[in-house]
Structure formats: structure tokens, C-alpha cells
Design a protein around this motif. Structure first.
Motif, PDB file in Angstrom:
ATOM      1  N   UNK A 165       0.054  -7.705  10.737  1.00 48.46           N
ATOM      2  CA  UNK A 165      -0.243  -6.340  11.179  1.00 48.46           C
ATOM      3  C   UNK A 165      -0.995  -5.572  10.097  1.00 48.46           C
ATOM      4  N   UNK A 166      -0.654  -5.854   8.832  1.00 49.74           N
ATOM      5  CA  UNK A 166      -1.227  -5.089   7.726  1.00 49.74           C
ATOM      6  C   UNK A 166      -2.496  -5.716   7.135  1.00 49.74           C
ATOM      7  N   UNK A 167      -3.056  -6.698   7.828  1.00 48.98           N
ATOM      8  CA  UNK A 167      -4.311  -7.284   7.361  1.00 48.98           C
ATOM      9  C   UNK A 167      -5.415  -6.234   7.315  1.00 48.98           C
ATOM     10  N   UNK A 168      -5.358  -5.276   8.199  1.00 47.84           N
ATOM     11  CA  UNK A 168      -6.324  -4.177   8.209  1.00 47.84           C
ATOM     12  C   UNK A 168      -5.805  -2.986   7.410  1.00 47.84           C
ATOM     13  N   UNK A 169      -4.510  -2.700   7.543  1.00 45.66           N
ATOM     14  CA  UNK A 169      -3.940  -1.502   6.926  1.00 45.66           C
ATOM     15  C   UNK A 169      -4.096  -1.504   5.409  1.00 45.66           C
ATOM     16  N   UNK A 170      -3.741  -2.607   4.764  1.00 44.97           N
ATOM     17  CA  UNK A 170      -3.763  -2.643   3.295  1.00 44.97           C
ATOM     18  C   UNK A 170      -5.162  -2.492   2.707  1.00 44.97           C
ATOM     19  N   UNK A 171      -6.176  -3.237   3.199  1.00 40.19           N
ATOM     20  CA  UNK A 171      -7.518  -3.020   2.659  1.00 40.19           C
ATOM     21  C   UNK A 171      -8.044  -1.599   2.893  1.00 40.19           C
ATOM     22  N   UNK A 181       0.817  -1.213   0.000  1.00 36.48           N
ATOM     23  CA  UNK A 181       0.000   0.000   0.000  1.00 36.48           C
ATOM     24  C   UNK A 181       0.852   1.264   0.000  1.00 36.48           C
ATOM     25  N   UNK A 182       1.987   1.218   0.703  1.00 36.57           N
ATOM     26  CA  UNK A 182       2.825   2.409   0.787  1.00 36.57           C
ATOM     27  C   UNK A 182       3.441   2.752  -0.566  1.00 36.57           C
TER      28      UNK A 182
END
Length: 206
Positions: free
Chosen positions: A73-79, A18-19
Motif C-alpha cells: 500500500x505504501x509503495x506510493x505513499x513513502x516516495x 514516512x510517518x
């Protein structure tokens, strides 16, 4: 022109990194290469934060087991990032509702994230680190390439992203056994650490 192909492609790419998506879109917009990018993604502070987090991911994503923790950790961040970027792109063009765009971007990002995380779990069943480095580098280059391509050929890029997503889901099913083995091994190591800590507390100091 409908922004939906770009929304879909950016969602797929956000599920992987995502970044990198935010950083690339911001740079392309700030340098005037495209007018499809909203000004909120071109802000200097957004670019700096995205750049720093991209460097963190570039390192963590190439270390066995650390990459899987990072993915968790990024299971929420990316979506969420995929949904936000999609909504911003939709708001910039006005061709589709922002809520619908956010749903498409977020869902696509979630699916591609599961493919990425599951594939890494399977790769981590191998003791050598080179496969992690190779896969991470390929993902970074893939995201950069398809986001760049999507800004100039959004329909074709969306088709490529859809094919890659479908192939990734198929591969994930094939690798399910390796993924289960990885999860059992991680649970076993966690239990061993817990037992070791419990035993250490029982041993009286000398």
C-alpha cells in the motif's frame, strides 16, 4: 549551508517509515530544537495525523504478512512523502531548488522502500514472528536515531544513510531467491482461496 544532506537522509528514512520522519521533524521544529523544519510540518493537525498513522504502522509492521500488505500500500505513499518533505526542507532553507530536492528525496525514499519491502518478504518465509518484531523495532529506532543525528550532523548522517542504502540493495539481491519463494507462496494461497470460494458456490445448500 546546503540542505541536500538532510534531504537525502530524510528521503532514506521516509522509505522506511514516512510517518516517523514527519512526526520527528515536526516535534523537533515545534519544540525549538532546530530551525531547519518548516512550519507546515509543525502544525498540530499534522503532528496528530502523523502520530496516529505512526502507531498504526508500528503495529502492522510487526505482524508477518500484514507488514508486506502494508508495504504494498505504501509503495506510493513513502516516495511521495519523501519528496514532499524534501521539497519543504528545501523551501525552508532556499539553498537548492524545491523540485530538485523533491526528486532526490522521492527517489531515495523509493529505493529504501524497496529494500524494506523486499527484506520483509524474505523474512516472511520464516514461520516465526519474532524476526518481524525485531526488524521493525530496529527500523523504528534507526529512523529516529538518524533523523535526530541529521539535524545536528547532516553530512555525516547522509553518509551513514548512503552506506545503509547501498548495503540494503546488496542484501536485497542476495535475498532474491527467498523473495521469489515468498511471492510464489502468496500467489499459491491466493489461488487456493479462489478455488475454495468457487467450490463453495458449487456445493448446494442443505
Amino acid at each position: 549551508m546546503s540542505v541536500l544532506p538532510l534531504v537525502f537522509t530524510s528521503g532514506w528514512a521516509s522509505g522506511i517509515n514516512a510517518y516517523a520522519v514527519v512526526l520527528l521533524l515536526g516535534i523537533f521544529g515545534a519544540t525549538g530544537l532546530t530551525d531547519e523544519v518548516p512550519e507546515s510540518l509543525q502544525r498540530t493537525d499534522v503532528l496528530i495525523v502523523a502520530g496516529v498513522l505512526f502507531l498504526c504502522e508500528a503495529v502492522a509492521d510487526k505482524i508477518p504478512y500484514v507488514d508486506s500488505v502494508w508495504d504494498s500500500v505504501h509503495t506510493v505513499v513513502r516516495p511521495v512523502a519523501g519528496a514532499v518533505v524534501a521539497a519543504l526542507l528545501a523551501g525552508q532553507s532556499g539553498s537548492i531548488p524545491e523540485l530538485a530536492a523533491g526528486a532526490v528525496g522521492g527517489t531515495t525514499a523509493l529505493l529504501s522502500h524497496f529494500v524494506k519491502a523486499g527484506t520483509r518478504m524474505a523474512i516472511n518465509t520464516s514461520p516465526e514472528p519474532f524476526s518481524n518484531i525485531a526488524m521493525s523495532t530496529a527500523e523504528d529506532l534507526g529512523v529516529a536515531g538518524i533523523i535526530t543525528f541529521a539535524l545536528f550532523n547532516p553530512e555525516v548522517a547522509a553518509i551513514i544513510a548512503a552506506v545503509l542504502l547501498l548495503l540494503g540493495l546488496v542484501i536485497l539481491v542476495v535475498l532474491a531467491r527467498s523473495i521469489r519463494r515468498f511471492l510464489r507462496r502468496r500467489a499459491q494461497r491466493r489461488e487456493e482461496r479462489r478455488l475454495a470460494a468457487t467450490e463453495a458456490r458449487r456445493v448446494p445448500p442443505y
